[in-house]
Each structure stands twice: as C-alpha cells, then as structure tokens.
Design an enzyme around this catalytic site. Sequence first.
Site, PDB file in Angstrom:
ATOM      1  N   GLY A  16       0.929  -1.092  -0.035  1.00  0.00           N
ATOM      2  CA  GLY A  16      -0.027  -0.030  -0.043  1.00  0.00           C
ATOM      3  C   GLY A  16       0.886   1.309   0.225  1.00  0.00           C
ATOM      4  N   ALA A  27      15.234  10.650  -1.738  1.00  0.00           N
ATOM      5  CA  ALA A  27      16.490  10.900  -0.968  1.00  0.00           C
ATOM      6  C   ALA A  27      17.306   9.477  -1.469  1.00  0.00           C
ATOM      7  CB  ALA A  27      16.007  10.436   0.778  1.00  0.00           C
ATOM      8  N   ARG A  77       0.925  -5.019  -5.081  1.00  0.00           N
ATOM      9  CA  ARG A  77       1.074  -6.323  -4.522  1.00  0.00           C
ATOM     10  C   ARG A  77       1.539  -7.353  -5.097  1.00  0.00           C
ATOM     11  NH1 ARG A  77      -2.790  -3.531  -0.892  1.00  0.00           N
ATOM     12  NH2 ARG A  77      -1.911  -2.928   0.742  1.00  0.00           N
ATOM     13  N   ASP A 108       5.513  -4.541   6.011  1.00  0.00           N
ATOM     14  CA  ASP A 108       5.830  -6.032   6.318  1.00  0.00           C
ATOM     15  C   ASP A 108       5.721  -7.067   5.292  1.00  0.00           C
ATOM     16  OD1 ASP A 108       6.300  -6.976   8.947  1.00  0.00           O
ATOM     17  OD2 ASP A 108       4.565  -8.486   8.396  1.00  0.00           O
ATOM     18  N   THR A 130       4.555   2.865   5.357  1.00  0.00           N
ATOM     19  CA  THR A 130       3.188   2.462   5.531  1.00  0.00           C
ATOM     20  C   THR A 130       2.436   3.114   6.411  1.00  0.00           C
ATOM     21  OG1 THR A 130       1.689   0.595   6.297  1.00  0.00           O
ATOM     22  CG2 THR A 130       3.977   0.410   7.024  1.00  0.00           C
ATOM     23  N   ASP A 132       0.338   2.129   8.451  1.00  0.00           N
ATOM     24  CA  ASP A 132      -0.247   1.472   9.762  1.00  0.00           C
ATOM     25  C   ASP A 132       0.634   1.698  10.886  1.00  0.00           C
ATOM     26  OD1 ASP A 132      -2.283   0.774   7.957  1.00  0.00           O
ATOM     27  OD2 ASP A 132      -1.244  -1.097   7.016  1.00  0.00           O
ATOM     28  N   ASP A 134       2.958  -0.552  11.784  1.00  0.00           N
ATOM     29  CA  ASP A 134       2.924  -1.900  12.293  1.00  0.00           C
ATOM     30  C   ASP A 134       4.303  -2.849  12.001  1.00  0.00           C
ATOM     31  OD1 ASP A 134       2.431  -2.077   9.634  1.00  0.00           O
ATOM     32  OD2 ASP A 134       0.649  -3.684   9.685  1.00  0.00           O
ATOM     33  N   ARG A 176      -4.886  -2.182   8.998  1.00  0.00           N
ATOM     34  CA  ARG A 176      -4.858  -3.570   9.016  1.00  0.00           C
ATOM     35  C   ARG A 176      -5.047  -4.444  10.231  1.00  0.00           C
ATOM     36  NH1 ARG A 176      -2.780  -6.030   4.414  1.00  0.00           N
ATOM     37  NH2 ARG A 176      -1.924  -4.419   3.830  1.00  0.00           N
ATOM     38  N   GLU A 192     -14.497   9.415  22.557  1.00  0.00           N
ATOM     39  CA  GLU A 192     -15.273   8.509  23.948  1.00  0.00           C
ATOM     40  C   GLU A 192     -14.769   7.175  23.925  1.00  0.00           C
ATOM     41  OE1 GLU A 192     -16.982  11.195  22.266  1.00  0.00           O
ATOM     42  OE2 GLU A 192     -16.674  12.328  24.023  1.00  0.00           O
ATOM     43  N   LYS A 219     -22.282  15.400  27.715  1.00  0.00           N
ATOM     44  CA  LYS A 219     -21.806  15.349  26.545  1.00  0.00           C
ATOM     45  C   LYS A 219     -22.926  15.395  25.235  1.00  0.00           C
ATOM     46  CE  LYS A 219     -17.352  13.609  27.422  1.00  0.00           C
ATOM     47  NZ  LYS A 219     -16.220  12.817  26.810  1.00  0.00           N
ATOM     48  N   GLU A 228      -9.965  -0.965  11.890  1.00  0.00           N
ATOM     49  CA  GLU A 228     -10.701  -1.946  10.835  1.00  0.00           C
ATOM     50  C   GLU A 228     -10.431  -3.401  11.119  1.00  0.00           C
ATOM     51  OE1 GLU A 228      -8.945  -2.042   6.791  1.00  0.00           O
ATOM     52  OE2 GLU A 228      -6.796  -1.701   7.577  1.00  0.00           O
TER      53      GLU A 228
HETATM   54  O1  F6P Z   1      -1.334  -1.366   4.713  1.00  0.00           O
HETATM   55  C1  F6P Z   1      -2.114  -0.099   4.305  1.00  0.00           C
HETATM   56  C2  F6P Z   1      -3.586  -0.255   4.225  1.00  0.00           C
HETATM   57  O2  F6P Z   1      -4.137   1.092   3.884  1.00  0.00           O
HETATM   58  C3  F6P Z   1      -4.140  -0.875   5.481  1.00  0.00           C
HETATM   59  O3  F6P Z   1      -4.413   0.148   6.457  1.00  0.00           O
HETATM   60  C4  F6P Z   1      -5.190  -1.536   4.805  1.00  0.00           C
HETATM   61  O4  F6P Z   1      -5.964  -2.687   5.520  1.00  0.00           O
HETATM   62  C5  F6P Z   1      -4.842  -2.054   3.454  1.00  0.00           C
HETATM   63  O5  F6P Z   1      -3.682  -1.144   3.147  1.00  0.00           O
HETATM   64  C6  F6P Z   1      -5.881  -1.472   2.366  1.00  0.00           C
HETATM   65  O6  F6P Z   1      -5.316  -2.228   1.112  1.00  0.00           O
HETATM   66  P1  F6P Z   1      -5.815  -1.768  -0.362  1.00  0.00           P
HETATM   67  O7  F6P Z   1      -5.472  -0.388  -0.592  1.00  0.00           O
HETATM   68  O8  F6P Z   1      -5.327  -2.912  -1.150  1.00  0.00           O
HETATM   69  O9  F6P Z   1      -7.398  -1.992  -0.169  1.00  0.00           O
END
Ligand code: F6P
Length: 325
Positions: A16, A27, A77, A108, A130, A132, A134, A176, A192, A219, A228
């Site tokens: 992604g 760079a 990908r 990753d 990324t 994420d 992650d 992800r 909240e 509130k 997600e």
């Molecule tokens: O890894 C980045 C990301 O945006 C995730 O947060 C998400 O789950 C995924 O890629 C979405 O992938 P795609 O663009 O293939 O739908």
Amino acid sequence: MENRKIRTIGVLTSGGDAPGMNAAIRAVVRTGSYYGLKVVGIKRGYNGLINGEMEEMSPRSVSETLQRGGTCLMTARCLEFREPAGVARAVNIAKVFGLDGLVVIGGDGSFRGARDLSNSGLPTVAMPGTIDNDISCSEYTVGYDTCLNTVKDAVDKIRDTASSHERCSVIEVMGRAAGYIALEAGIACGAEIILIPEKEFDFDDDILRPIFEAKSRGKKHAIIIVAEGIGGTLEMAKEIEAKTGIETRATILGHVQRGGTPTVRDRVIASQMGAKCVDLLLEGKMNRIVCMRDGRITDVDINEGLEMTKTIPEDLIELAHKLSV
Ligand code: F6P
C-alpha cells in the site's frame, strides 16, 4: 564511505502506498547521485522487478515530488513474488540490469520479499513506508503521521455534525490488524471510545455504558473510533442505535487516509531513512532494515527485524480511557 562493488542500485515501492514514499525515493536517488551511483527506478513494486520495468533516474527525475502523496514509481502487491520461482526470476532480472543493490520502501509484506531477495544473493536494504505503523522493528513508519493528521481533520468535522445532531458517530479507520492509527487518532480527537484489535472489549461495558455515561455527563455526542481490524462497523452502529435509542451514524474513512501531501515529520524521516539505505549499501552493510529505535534512525538485520515483536503502548490505552470521562 564508497564501496566500489556498488555502482548501480535499484529502488522500488511496494504494498500500500503511503505519504512520504516520494520523499524517500527522492532521498535514495539524490544520495545515490551524490555518491556517483547509477540509480534505477523500478515500477510497480516487485512486479516491475520481475518484468524488467526499470528506468534510470537522475536528481531531476524526482523534482517536485517531495510534496506529493502516493509514489511516483507506483506500487503493487505481487503474488508471483511470494513463490520461490518469482524471487529467483527477480534476482536474475536484477543481474541482467546490472543492479548491485536494491532499496525497498514498503510494509511488512514487502520486507519479507526483501529478505527473500537478500537471502538469494541480491544485497537489499528495506525501509518502512506504511500508514499502519505496524512494523515490529521500528517505532515509526513513513506515512503514519500524515495519515493521523488526515484522520484528525475528518473526525473533527464529523464531531461538528455529531454534536449538532446529538448523535453517536462510529468511525472506522485503517491499520490492517493493528490499532495504532485508531489509538493515536482517537486520543488526538478526544474520542469517547476507541476499539483496537489488541484489546478485547465487551459491548455492554466498553461501548453502551460509556455512551450512557457520556450523555449523563452532558456530552452532546459520542465519537467511537474503530480500527478496521475489529470489523463490523456498520452493524455496530445499528446495534448502538437499537440499544441506546440514540441516532448513530457510521463512517468508514477508507483510502482518503492514504493520500495527501506528507507532513514535515514524514518528509524528514523519509529523507533520513532513504539516505540511510544508500549509505548502508555503500558501507557494504547489506540485508538490513532501516528503522527508528529509541527515537533514532538506525538499522537491524533483516531476518532479525522480521522476528521482532512490538506491542501497542498500554500507557496510551490508559490515557485514552482516563481522558474520555
Ligand atoms: O497497509 C496499508 C493499508 O491501507 C491498510 O491500512 C489497509 O488494511 C490496506 O492497506 C488496504 O489495502 P488496499 O488499498 O489494497 O485496499
């Protein structure tokens, strides 16, 4: 610094896209040119490597890219690359094009590809790009800060309308299987409730009760940020409305989170990491992941980096909970 074995390097973005990838490519290209290397841009991630879609880049090829989201090399990908035959083909094509080293910018999955290339003899250095955040071996991934700011802008707007209508708003963010975006954006937006895959929750205790409490404390809205990785956002909104009697709307922020001009933080870190990738190749330190550890840009062995684990900061989870009263 210079190692004569490295004369030509390739650079690709994979997985992604993330804001700041262009700053990283820039760079790599400009650091490479500074040291007299030939830098080859590989299109569409590992697909381009397998299919020989490459062209030489100059410092001018990356002009006007620093401020742009996305990636000027495009990304994909690549399923074929997950098979040993795909990796072998890529190593062979790299030889044909005279690549002495490769820089991979991605997440990753892309790192696993970089490891396979390294282990098959193509010196490869990877850096995290990324939204994420992650990547286990790195405290930071390029694109994360821009994404957080995009989410913050969107949630601030949703909050305006949620308050006016005295509604609950369930907002799903990307990430992800990780909850970093949800957690930090949730804190930044005063949510909240924040639901992340790393922490189990109970519908009554962790969703319904805080909504009723928020209402009784005066509130006007309840903002619920859902990572997600939790899933079922639309159904959750319906269930909240049914069980609380409060009008509830769901918003799935989606790919807006992946675009936009990169923030200063992303531009600077991408520039540092991209340059570091080239430095490592020139120093003869191959098969590394450039990462952030203890706030510093450093590098780890690619095999070791992929084995590392990272845990979501418990103190931030606690802080979000305290501040939501
Ligand atoms: O890894 C980045 C990301 O945006 C995730 O947060 C998400 O789950 C995924 O890629 C979405 O992938 P795609 O663009 O293939 O739908």
